[in-house]
Design a protein around this motif. Structure first.
Motif, mmCIF file in Angstrom:
data_model
loop_
_atom_site.group_PDB
_atom_site.id
_atom_site.type_symbol
_atom_site.label_atom_id
_atom_site.label_comp_id
_atom_site.label_asym_id
_atom_site.label_seq_id
_atom_site.Cartn_x
_atom_site.Cartn_y
_atom_site.Cartn_z
ATOM 1 N N ASP A 115 0.872 -1.170 0.000
ATOM 2 C CA ASP A 115 0.000 0.000 0.000
ATOM 3 C C ASP A 115 0.912 1.225 0.000
ATOM 4 N N LYS A 146 -7.128 7.392 3.780
ATOM 5 C CA LYS A 146 -6.024 6.665 4.412
ATOM 6 C C LYS A 146 -6.306 6.530 5.901
ATOM 7 N N SER A 159 -3.672 1.916 5.583
ATOM 8 C CA SER A 159 -4.404 1.293 4.478
ATOM 9 C C SER A 159 -5.209 2.334 3.715
ATOM 10 N N THR A 160 -5.381 2.054 2.445
ATOM 11 C CA THR A 160 -6.071 2.966 1.527
ATOM 12 C C THR A 160 -7.464 2.436 1.230
ATOM 13 N N LEU B 206 -13.554 -2.330 -0.770
ATOM 14 C CA LEU B 206 -13.253 -0.897 -0.829
ATOM 15 C C LEU B 206 -11.761 -0.644 -0.582
ATOM 16 N N HIS B 207 -11.140 -1.512 0.194
ATOM 17 C CA HIS B 207 -9.692 -1.460 0.397
ATOM 18 C C HIS B 207 -8.967 -2.385 -0.579
ATOM 19 N N PHE B 210 -7.803 -1.418 -4.199
ATOM 20 C CA PHE B 210 -6.633 -0.557 -4.405
ATOM 21 C C PHE B 210 -5.367 -1.374 -4.655
ATOM 22 N N THR B 214 -1.524 -0.841 -6.550
ATOM 23 C CA THR B 214 -0.212 -0.910 -5.887
ATOM 24 C C THR B 214 0.605 -2.082 -6.419
ATOM 25 N N PHE B 218 4.353 -1.648 -8.182
ATOM 26 C CA PHE B 218 5.581 -2.333 -7.772
ATOM 27 C C PHE B 218 5.964 -3.453 -8.743
#
Lengths: 294, 294
Positions: A115, A146, A159-160, B206-207, B210, B214, B218
């Motif tokens: 994240d 966040k 966490s996002t 919802l988390h 994302f 990410t 990476f």
């Protein structure tokens, strides 16, 4: 020494001249977010915004936000959590040595998945500095909210949450939009807290969101109340997972958004206090003070 | 007596001529979903589609789907769960008495909030009839997936999941779309099952959504694999809540979609079998047979 603080995000740029004691002497805004700046054009935009401030030979300019991303001015590699002021300072990416630096963002890993944040880390440290706290949960609501856990002045994890973005998609582009008025209108607080409660009692927004439609269908939710109810559902989904077992959080963001989160948190019995843009300037100032330390 | 089965949805209309023994004699499709039909124009569209079949004076025409909604031909009030064949038959909304009827949808209440379906109830009963089962979990994946619990031939409860719609919104209109290829391409099964596993280990889409960004950031998820990973996350979110403690489900839907759900379910150790449009015709036929019973 004067500090020039720059918060350079995706869609806007804000700059402040900050005195040695942390007082904000002057603040400026510009719509030149990084998405509007062509490659190679960042130095010129910064000059346009605060070239007069930069002429002070003793001024240090610290830039936080998406300017340090791959699509920004220069990429400032992420600091990996746990990370405190020391790690941020050592991770500064100097664009002009001793004069202009970009603050790195933070990265962490949760459930085997990375994240990231860029800019919010400065607000987190600024909020803790303003509150003279070294521990706490800091929440930065927004397009991508966040949740940041800090212990002993060190960000342990975060966490996002795609809360703001998913709300906008459901509000404007999903089947739920069909029964809602186009204009947003003032927040219907009763509908909002009803949404928060339903989301926190539910297992997933993917199901709970549909209740906006069915309640409307059965005449149990007026069109003007639907955006507030949906907002409560989406923010409530975030809180369902993140606010469990939390007694108090610090909110950092715009007054309208932190007020909405404060209401949602209060519905669940969680205390909160709110800070605004002062957290950014305080964070950059505290970072600069920390650089001067031996 | 011949049965004319009509599945009249939002965006399309399908019709079948069904023999007394349940065999489908002929099938027709039309793009005249209810959204394309002006008020008062439904009878004419049905005539255009299968007027020749309707000339048979002994034919009974049963219409299921959104044609029975407020925006459809005539509103057929929902049957409230628990509901079986008997309730559906008694709830038929006769447009032309003895000749043309609209099958009511089902409504249920869960956590104090109503849920609804129109058309899927016929597929559920059809699936159970084809499988000669009276109990089970029937899943109808789609824009709005339905999970239906049946005991002793009676729908006890169900829930709607905005899975397909949320996938499309995130895939096409969110920040996640920026790193994905425009064309959908074949499903990357490894990325898909990785998404399913991550979603079921996570607390909220919802988390978890994302992580698509990410992981890409990476270099841990190639652009071509991102749509499959995201699809796994969204379907996995549905399964995280619904598939817990379930040993086996019956899937009803298009082959591409039921295959995707079967893979997701298998990843979690849940057995499944799949049926397609035959479930609709079988359901309407079984409903008609039941009407003839004393």
């Amino acid at each position: 020494m004067n500090l020039i603080g720059v918060d350079w995000g995706t869609s806007s740029l804000r700059a402040a001249r900050i005195a040695a004691n942390g007082a904000v002497l002057e603040e400026r805004g510009s719509p030149r977010g990084i998405l509007t700046v062509p490659a190679g054009g960042f130095a010129a935009v910064l000059q346009d915004t605060c070239g007069d401030w930069l002429r002070d030979p003793s001024a240090l300019c610290l830039v936080s936000g998406m300017a340090g991303s791959r699509q920004g001015w220069q990429e400032a590699p992420y600091c990996h959590c746990p990370a405190g002021f020391g790690e941020l300072g050592r991770g500064l990416h100097w664009v002009v040595p001793g004069r202009i630096a970009i603050v790195p963002g933070l990265a962490c890993e949760c459930d085997g998945v990375p994240d990231v944040m860029r800019g919010e880390e400065v607000q987190v440290f600024g909020a803790l500095s303003l509150l003279q706290q070294a521990d706490g949960v800091v929440v930065l609501p927004g397009t991508h909210s966040k949740w940041v856990r800090v212990q002993a002045g060190v960000v342990q994890s975060f966490s996002t949450w795609m809360t703001g973005e998913v709300y906008a998609l459901l509000r404007r582009h999903s089947i739920l939009a069909r029964t809602m008025p186009d204009e947003e209108g003032p927040l219907d607080q009763a509908a909002f807290t009803r949404g928060v409660r339903h989301a926190t009692a539910s297992g997933s927004l993917l199901h709970a969101a549909f209740s906006t439609r069915t309640l409307a269908l059965f005449g149990q939710l007026e069109p003007h109340a639907q955006p507030g109810y949906l907002s409560g559902l989406v923010i409530g989904e975030e809180l369902r997972v993140q606010a469990t077992g939390v007694a108090e959080v610090t909110l950092v963001g715009s007054p309208a958004l932190t007020a909405r989160y404060a209401l949602a948190l209060a519905t669940l019995g969680v205390r909160s206090r709110a800070l605004g843009s002062e957290a950014t300037w305080r964070g950059l100032w505290a970072l600069e003070r920390n650089l001067e330390a031996p």
